[in-house]
Design a protein around this motif. Structure first.
Motif: not given
Length: 266
Positions: A106-119
């Motif tokens: 869940m935390l990984a998905a939230e990161l990827a949704a908030t910062f789309p270019t991060l992963p």
């Protein structure tokens, strides 16, 4: 496969108010691993990843030994996501692969949704974060410790489940491990319960990284039905469902999980 040398870093984020401990091992391009609700355990799956990547595994605030009250620094999931993004920048990670399991998914998905270019790429292993009345997520926090293996594993009598129930032959160590797990459940549960749904469904369309969703077909904590929901909400995603497997595929079905993850990442 022998456990690699694991080093430890403590990084100050959130204006210097929050110290996050990060376990680091391996060599290669960076990979961020976000652990489940019970806390970080360095298992054979992480050892496998460390053979190809430099694995960075943060301990969620409050779950690090000697710093249990760090969890009181941040009160909202959105702020925790921002703190983790600060951590990634402080570590100097440039487009890491991000892998998350259960709460960490869940935390990984939230990161990827908030910062789309991060992963660079995203791997979600039986993530929580969605909720439907037709398939309610089990309350792992309220489950007695001796009943957790039956909730988390397809085969609660198997070696993986028994190792979780009794990680040591020493009774004192067993009690300490159980106490640490309960505290970790409290720390992570602060951002998941009373219902583990913080609106992630409305943000997943923002995820642009290629995403692999891995699910145990017999997951009794979070139904495999959610795999298809994540798939529909993340445009560039694929799903692998592992048979005869519960909520922790990288433990109960390591070889199948490694095969799926390696195929996706290579």
């Amino acid at each position: 496969m022998s456990t690699p040398t694991i080093t430890e870093q403590t990084i100050d984020v959130w204006g210097g108010r929050l110290a996050i401990t990060v376990k680091v091992a391996g060599a290669g391009t960076p990979l961020l691993y976000l652990h489940p609700a019970a806390g970080l355990a360095w298992d054979p799956f992480l050892t496998h990843l460390a053979a190809r990547y430099t694995v960075y595994a943060p301990e969620f605030p409050g779950t690090s030994e000697g710093n249990p009250y760090a969890i009181h620094t941040i009160d909202t999931l959105s702020d925790m996501v921002l703190a983790y993004e600060e951590l990634i920048r402080a570590l100097g990670l440039d487009h890491p692969v991000v892998v998350g399991q259960s709460f960490g998914g869940m935390l990984a998905a939230e990161l990827a949704a908030t910062f789309p270019t991060l992963p660079d790429k995203l791997v979600l292993l039986d993530p929580i974060g969605l909720w439907t009345e037709q398939a309610p997520v089990a309350n792992w926090i309220a489950t007695p410790p001796d009943q957790l293996p039956a909730l988390l594993f397809h085969d609660p009598a198997g070696a993986a489940a028994q190792a979780m129930l009794a990680p040591s032959d020493d009774l004192e160590q067993q009690q300490a491990a159980a106490a640490a797990m309960v505290w970790a459940f409290g720390c992570t549960g602060k951002f998941a319960w009373p219902i583990p749904d913080r609106g992630l469904r409305h943000r997943l369309h923002r995820v642009t990284a290629p995403t692999l969703i891995v699910w145990g077909r017999n997951d009794k904590l979070v139904s495999v039905d959610y795999a298809e929901q994540f798939h529909k909400l993340i445009a560039d995603s694929t799903v692998t469902v592992i048979d005869d497997c519960g909520h922790i595929p990288q433990v109960e079905k390591l070889d199948d999980t490694v095969e799926a993850v390696d195929k996706f990442l290579l």
